[in-house]
Design an enzyme around this catalytic site. Structure first.
Site, PDB file in Angstrom:
ATOM      1  N   ASP A 156      50.419  34.722  44.770  1.00  0.00           N
ATOM      2  CA  ASP A 156      49.268  35.140  43.985  1.00  0.00           C
ATOM      3  C   ASP A 156      49.591  36.389  43.171  1.00  0.00           C
ATOM      4  OD1 ASP A 156      46.747  35.583  42.990  1.00  0.00           O
ATOM      5  OD2 ASP A 156      45.871  36.216  44.898  1.00  0.00           O
ATOM      6  N   ASP A 357      46.649  34.929  35.583  1.00  0.00           N
ATOM      7  CA  ASP A 357      46.480  34.903  37.034  1.00  0.00           C
ATOM      8  C   ASP A 357      46.944  33.562  37.580  1.00  0.00           C
ATOM      9  OD1 ASP A 357      45.598  35.719  39.615  1.00  0.00           O
ATOM     10  OD2 ASP A 357      43.728  34.627  39.318  1.00  0.00           O
TER      11      ASP A 357
END
Length: 478
Positions: A156, A357
């Site tokens: 992430d 992201d």
């Protein structure tokens, strides 16, 4: 009048070559893209390509120059995890998790904004879509401890802290591999409350009886992890191991992590893997995210080898923002649909800003930008039947009964005039009965834009953090 063609051995061979050329051209046109008669760029695709692929298709990319592990989709046909036969999430479930993540990101940035207004080596990991914090996120497999235990973690770019579930669990969710046992490792060590790592902004505490650092990470969707902050040997590949890697040993963990052993933080903050390995990798990493349940992708650290040597990489500046120093901000200056630049003021993008992201599924746009994209996309798709979508999608189509469809190409224009064509898999999401424009609008004009992982599929995405730039290239996973 009939056409007569005299055949010889040579002419017959030439004719067969011509047929093969025509066949290849038609396949390329149908699958990868073509132009309509009015010369506007469209993807012309086989409708069946919108449905999940039932067959395991391995990547054909040459990986001989790097140590690489097999990469598969969590619920896909190539996955050994699929032996559990757990059902894949629905589109509605996927977007419910994604909305929760977006709310969390926006909330963190909004809270900090409100507070401010008041006052040369490499390593390669597998990257595969998984079922964690937003069902289509991606996971990597790495080793932890001595002897090494392989663990599957969410990777992430929107998080800093790396954490895993540890024994003895006070409360743990179900994961695929055995839960990590610190007492069985020769290199595990708790971090003391006076150590430099414990002073980082991790919502840390301290156990008075043992002088042990305690961490806690909360997510807005009520997912949480709490435990001891410790160091351990982290093994990315057989030739790349890091002693003293700081991570969270989670004893109380809840949330929608769905089988992963924890999370690998690739943000820009001090606790992240990128920062902790900067002396070796130079704060440089890249990845290619594969399409759903079909091909493989990679996560590569360092400049040598892998996708980072591609001559076709185009770079745009990486920006920093004091409201979210751990996030990767980029400048979006425009959006093109079928080759035409949409009439969107640059201030629409620049005022709230945009982050890239890996953990958010679709791309969430500033409301005015999304309205312009949706309006033009619908105009160019008037030949197709619209159908009711699932939240947050409002531009969906039923392509059942058709062989091929023509979908206008979408491009993003980033800072220093870098134009990136979104590959077709990143344009629509769903199936042939319910294919939706894979973008959504933010609820507030002040919310940041988020360039999600669905639009990044099959692209080389290169993070040169030390150099202050982000690169995009094509064909990264093939």
């Amino acid at each position: 009048m009939a056409l007569s063609i005299p055949f010889s051995a040579n002419s017959h061979a030439s004719f067969l070559c011509l047929l093969m050329f025509v066949s290849i051209y038609l396949k390329v046109a149908l699958v990868y893209g073509a132009k309509r008669e009015h010369d506007k760029p469209y993807h012309v695709v086989n409708v069946k390509s919108l449905d999940p692929n039932p067959y395991c298709i391995e990547s054909t990319k040459d990986q001989s120059k790097r140590e690489s592990l097999k990469v598969v989709h969590r619920h896909g046909p190539c996955s050994h995890m699929n032996e559990a036969r757990t059902s894949a999430p629905t589109l509605a479930e996927i977007m419910s998790y994604d909305q929760a993540r977006v709310n969390s990101l926006q909330h963190r940035l909004r809270v900090k904004l409100d507070r401010n207004s008041l006052d040369d080596s490499k390593a390669t990991l597998p990257a595969k879509p998984g079922q964690s914090i937003g069902s289509f996120n991606h996971v990597v497999t790495l080793g932890l401890g001595t002897p090494k235990k392989d663990l599957t973690l969410i990777f992430d770019t929107g998080s800093d802290v790396t954490w895993i579930q540890c024994q003895p669990c006070i409360s743990c969710y179900q994961q695929q591999e055995p839960i990590f046992n610190p007492s069985a490792s020769q290199t595990y060590k708790n971090i003391s409350c006076t150590a430099p790592q414990c002073s980082q902004d991790l919502k840390l505490g301290c156990t008075r009886s043992t002088n042990t650092c305690v961490y806690e990470v909360d997510y807005l969707d009520n997912s949480t992890t709490l435990g001891l902050y410790a160091t351990e040997t982290l093994t990315l590949t057989p030739s790349d191991a890091f002693r003293g890697f700081a991570f969270g040993c989670g004893l109380k963990n809840t949330g929608v992590f769905r089988g992963a052993a924890g999370l690998l933080g690739l943000g820009r903050g001090p606790p992240s893997l990128v920062t902790q390995t900067a002396s070796k990798y130079g704060s440089y990493f890249s990845y290619c995210l594969p399409t759903l349940s079909s091909s493989s992708g990679t996560l590569v650290f360092g400049k040598e080898g892998g996708t980072t040597n591609s001559a076709g990489i185009k770079y745009t500046p990486l920006l920093t923002n004091s409201n979210g120093p751990s996030y990767y901000f980029i400048e979006v200056t425009g959006i093109k649909v079928a080759g035409e630049l949409l009439p969107i003021s640059q201030s629409v993008f620049s005022s709230p800003g945009t982050i890239i992201d890996s953990g958010t599924v679709i791309t969430w746009l500033q409301l005015e930008a999304y309205d312009a994209l949706r309006t033009r996309f619908r105009q160019l798709m008037m030949n197709y039947t619209m159908t009711q979508g699932v939240s947050p999608f409002d531009t969906c189509y039923d392509f059942s009964g058709r062989d091929t469809v023509e979908v206008p190409m979408i491009s993003f224009v980033f800072g220093v005039n870098v134009e990136v064509l979104i590959p077709f898999p990143g344009t629509l999401i769903g199936s042939q009965e319910l294919a939706c424009l894979a973008f959504a609008g933010n609820s507030d004009a002040s919310d940041v834009g988020i360039f999600g992982n669905w639009q990044q599929q099959t692209l080389d995405v290169v993070y040169d953090v030390a150099g202050g730039k982000l690169g995009f290239g094509t064909g990264g996973c093939s």
